[in-house]
Design a protein around this motif. Structure first.
Motif, PDB file in Angstrom:
ATOM      1  N   THR A  89       0.844  -1.195   0.000  1.00 23.28           N
ATOM      2  CA  THR A  89       0.000   0.000   0.000  1.00 23.28           C
ATOM      3  C   THR A  89       0.873   1.237   0.000  1.00 23.28           C
ATOM      4  O   THR A  89       1.892   1.297   0.697  1.00 23.28           O
ATOM      5  N   HIS A  90       0.494   2.217  -0.805  1.00 24.02           N
ATOM      6  CA  HIS A  90       1.273   3.432  -0.962  1.00 24.02           C
ATOM      7  C   HIS A  90       0.328   4.616  -0.798  1.00 24.02           C
ATOM      8  O   HIS A  90      -0.682   4.715  -1.500  1.00 24.02           O
ATOM      9  N   GLU A  91       0.641   5.496   0.105  1.00 22.65           N
ATOM     10  CA  GLU A  91      -0.214   6.651   0.348  1.00 22.65           C
ATOM     11  C   GLU A  91       0.004   7.712  -0.724  1.00 22.65           C
ATOM     12  O   GLU A  91       1.118   8.202  -0.912  1.00 22.65           O
ATOM     13  N   ILE A  92      -1.069   8.056  -1.440  1.00 21.71           N
ATOM     14  CA  ILE A  92      -1.018   9.125  -2.430  1.00 21.71           C
ATOM     15  C   ILE A  92      -1.357  10.456  -1.758  1.00 21.71           C
ATOM     16  O   ILE A  92      -0.652  11.449  -1.896  1.00 21.71           O
ATOM     17  N   THR A  93      -2.474  10.466  -1.042  1.00 22.03           N
ATOM     18  CA  THR A  93      -2.851  11.581  -0.171  1.00 22.03           C
ATOM     19  C   THR A  93      -3.401  10.961   1.113  1.00 22.03           C
ATOM     20  O   THR A  93      -3.449   9.738   1.248  1.00 22.03           O
ATOM     21  N   LYS A  94      -3.868  11.817   1.997  1.00 16.02           N
ATOM     22  CA  LYS A  94      -4.422  11.314   3.244  1.00 16.02           C
ATOM     23  C   LYS A  94      -5.621  10.414   3.004  1.00 16.02           C
ATOM     24  O   LYS A  94      -5.894   9.494   3.788  1.00 16.02           O
ATOM     25  N   HIS A  95      -6.345  10.658   1.916  1.00 17.26           N
ATOM     26  CA  HIS A  95      -7.578   9.924   1.657  1.00 17.26           C
ATOM     27  C   HIS A  95      -7.499   9.021   0.423  1.00 17.26           C
ATOM     28  O   HIS A  95      -8.514   8.457   0.014  1.00 17.26           O
ATOM     29  N   MET A  96      -6.318   8.881  -0.155  1.00 20.57           N
ATOM     30  CA  MET A  96      -6.145   8.047  -1.340  1.00 20.57           C
ATOM     31  C   MET A  96      -4.940   7.140  -1.146  1.00 20.57           C
ATOM     32  O   MET A  96      -3.853   7.625  -0.800  1.00 20.57           O
ATOM     33  N   ARG A  97      -5.148   5.834  -1.388  1.00 18.09           N
ATOM     34  CA  ARG A  97      -4.054   4.876  -1.269  1.00 18.09           C
ATOM     35  C   ARG A  97      -4.034   3.965  -2.491  1.00 18.09           C
ATOM     36  O   ARG A  97      -5.078   3.506  -2.931  1.00 18.09           O
ATOM     37  N   LEU A  98      -2.843   3.705  -2.972  1.00 15.16           N
ATOM     38  CA  LEU A  98      -2.668   2.817  -4.116  1.00 15.16           C
ATOM     39  C   LEU A  98      -2.259   1.446  -3.601  1.00 15.16           C
ATOM     40  O   LEU A  98      -1.230   1.311  -2.930  1.00 15.16           O
ATOM     41  N   LEU A  99      -3.064   0.436  -3.900  1.00 17.14           N
ATOM     42  CA  LEU A  99      -2.791  -0.930  -3.479  1.00 17.14           C
ATOM     43  C   LEU A  99      -2.373  -1.742  -4.696  1.00 17.14           C
ATOM     44  O   LEU A  99      -3.017  -1.693  -5.742  1.00 17.14           O
ATOM     45  N   SER A 100      -1.322  -2.517  -4.539  1.00 14.76           N
ATOM     46  CA  SER A 100      -0.843  -3.334  -5.653  1.00 14.76           C
ATOM     47  C   SER A 100      -0.183  -4.584  -5.121  1.00 14.76           C
ATOM     48  O   SER A 100       0.141  -4.689  -3.934  1.00 14.76           O
ATOM     49  N   GLU A 101       0.030  -5.527  -6.008  1.00  8.96           N
ATOM     50  CA  GLU A 101       0.674  -6.772  -5.600  1.00  8.96           C
ATOM     51  C   GLU A 101       2.178  -6.600  -5.467  1.00  8.96           C
ATOM     52  O   GLU A 101       2.809  -7.195  -4.617  1.00  8.96           O
ATOM     53  N   GLN A 102       2.734  -5.777  -6.329  1.00  9.07           N
ATOM     54  CA  GLN A 102       4.182  -5.619  -6.359  1.00  9.07           C
ATOM     55  C   GLN A 102       4.656  -4.720  -5.229  1.00  9.07           C
ATOM     56  O   GLN A 102       4.057  -3.681  -4.951  1.00  9.07           O
ATOM     57  N   LYS A 103       5.741  -5.123  -4.586  1.00 10.01           N
ATOM     58  CA  LYS A 103       6.395  -4.277  -3.603  1.00 10.01           C
ATOM     59  C   LYS A 103       7.324  -3.344  -4.360  1.00 10.01           C
ATOM     60  O   LYS A 103       8.314  -3.758  -4.945  1.00 10.01           O
ATOM     61  N   VAL A 151      -5.306  -1.123  -7.449  1.00 11.21           N
ATOM     62  CA  VAL A 151      -6.521  -0.566  -6.851  1.00 11.21           C
ATOM     63  C   VAL A 151      -6.175   0.716  -6.105  1.00 11.21           C
ATOM     64  O   VAL A 151      -5.258   0.728  -5.283  1.00 11.21           O
ATOM     65  N   MET A 152      -6.892   1.779  -6.407  1.00 11.71           N
ATOM     66  CA  MET A 152      -6.748   3.007  -5.635  1.00 11.71           C
ATOM     67  C   MET A 152      -8.008   3.204  -4.801  1.00 11.71           C
ATOM     68  O   MET A 152      -9.109   3.333  -5.340  1.00 11.71           O
ATOM     69  N   THR A 153      -7.860   3.185  -3.487  1.00 10.80           N
ATOM     70  CA  THR A 153      -8.996   3.376  -2.597  1.00 10.80           C
ATOM     71  C   THR A 153      -9.130   4.858  -2.252  1.00 10.80           C
ATOM     72  O   THR A 153      -8.130   5.566  -2.088  1.00 10.80           O
ATOM     73  N   VAL A 154     -10.377   5.305  -2.150  1.00 12.13           N
ATOM     74  CA  VAL A 154     -10.660   6.704  -1.835  1.00 12.13           C
ATOM     75  C   VAL A 154     -11.660   6.737  -0.683  1.00 12.13           C
ATOM     76  O   VAL A 154     -12.708   6.090  -0.753  1.00 12.13           O
TER      77      VAL A 154
END
Length: 365
Positions: A89-103, A151-154
């Protein structure tokens, strides 16, 4: 007598708002401990190293089949990937996170939100429901990541929904900014929204509607849209209290009464924006196929409100798939009807050219 009732209502509203604020502060505090704690189990937080440190050791490459330039279809080789994999998981903003399989290391421009390394997979933009628990969101994200998506969660807070000009609209601008600067032919977009996430996407479209020509390429990159328990303006007074106080009827009623007062009193800073976002969502800039998932027993994402949206979209020539279960709680259709949910979802993804081999995909869940 009137002043006494008004004073009582104000005191009750103050108590409710205070409770909501304390609850949100507790949530924010728990989130700030660590991203790894926020996303337990298979989620891993990746921090970009300073230029003077050693680079992150690369993992063994997983074999992905190439994507079609036009549709970025996931190929047969992807079916052989192991099911139990870690999620970064990588934080894009406080309310947006990018989830991916790759580290991997994710660096971005803080102004434009442009990633320094291009995304190379189809992207799911997942608009969460209010107060969604990370473990619940993880289950939905895992479905897509297992098939080779990013996946980007918002997320938004109840406060941001109540005061859209200082809340949801700012999040919507960031969502559009990220998509505009990172979406290309290699990673077409799928929207998957829950509950109040439909309203948030409406705010995104309000923002894009001010300059449609600028965002035309982005709009065209959206291949399909999935709306699970979508909430309309008139249902906010039902949905928000249940999300904030799921096990306290007294506080639910107090917050509901305050929200009704809020809608009547704060038309300019709040209500008019709900109405506009609802109108734009019903008319929609995205003329791509949609899947509606809902339940007859759900008073929050009601059949009536979703039917009106469906009819509006169909009149504009948009294909709408529809699944309405007889009895299922709000945003809990996947938990209640797991096999049926995934069968319908993969069938839809296959129909919009986002995946191949729908039957084999279903067998992996």
């Amino acid at each position: 007598m009137f002043h006494s009732k008004l004073s009582t209502m104000r005191m009750g509203a103050t108590a409710v708002i205070s409770s909501v604020n304390r609850l949100q502060l507790a949530i924010d505090a728990s989130k700030s401990i660590s991203t790894a704690a926020y996303y337990p189990c298979r989620y891993q937080h990746v921090t970009c190293p300073a230029p003077t440190t050693k680079s992150i050791h690369s993992q063994s490459a997983l074999s992905y089949s190439s994507f079609s330039k036009k549709h970025a279809i996931i190929g047969r080789n992807n079916l052989a990937l192991p099911q139990l994999r870690s999620i970064s998981t990588h934080e894009i903003t406080k309310h947006m996170r990018l989830l991916s399989e790759q580290k991997r290391c994710i660096e971005k421009d803080d102004t434009t939100l442009r990633l320094k390394t291009e995304l190379d997979k189809p992207l799911v933009v997942m608009f969460q429901w209010l107060m969604a628990k990370p473990n619940h969101i993880k289950k939905y994200a895992q479905i897509y990541i297992d098939q080779g998506f990013d996946v980007m969660t918002v997320s938004v807070t109840p406060w941001q929904v109540m005061w859209p000009t200082k809340g949801t609209q700012l999040v919507a601008v960031d969502v559009v900014k990220f998509l505009e600067n990172n979406v290309n032919q290699k990673n077409p977009v799928l929207l998957h929204g829950f509950s109040v996430g439909a309203y948030l996407w409406g705010e995104c479209m309000v923002h894009m509607s001010r300059d449609v020509d600028r965002y035309r390429l982005l709009i065209d990159m959206i291949q399909g849209q999935v709306w699970d328990s979508a909430v309309e303006l008139s249902e906010l007074t039902i949905g928000v209290p249940k999300a904030v106080f799921p096990r306290n009827d007294t506080l639910q009623n107090a917050l509901k009464n305050y929200l009704m007062y809020h809608l009547r009193t704060f038309h300019i800073p709040a209500t008019q924006h709900y109405i506009r976002a609802s109108q734009v969502f019903a008319s929609t800039l995205v003329k791509k196929p949609a899947l509606f998932l809902l339940s007859h027993s759900d008073p929050i994402g009601s059949v009536k409100a979703n039917t009106l949206v469906k009819q509006s979209w169909e009149s504009a020539g948009i294909r709408c798939d529809w699944k309405c279960w007889d009895k299922s709680p709000h945003v809990a259709h996947f938990q209640r009807y797991r096999d049926d949910y995934t069968n319908i979802l993969f069938g839809f993804l296959h129909s919009v050219n986002m995946i191949q081999e729908a039957e084999a995909m279903r067998a992996r869940i």
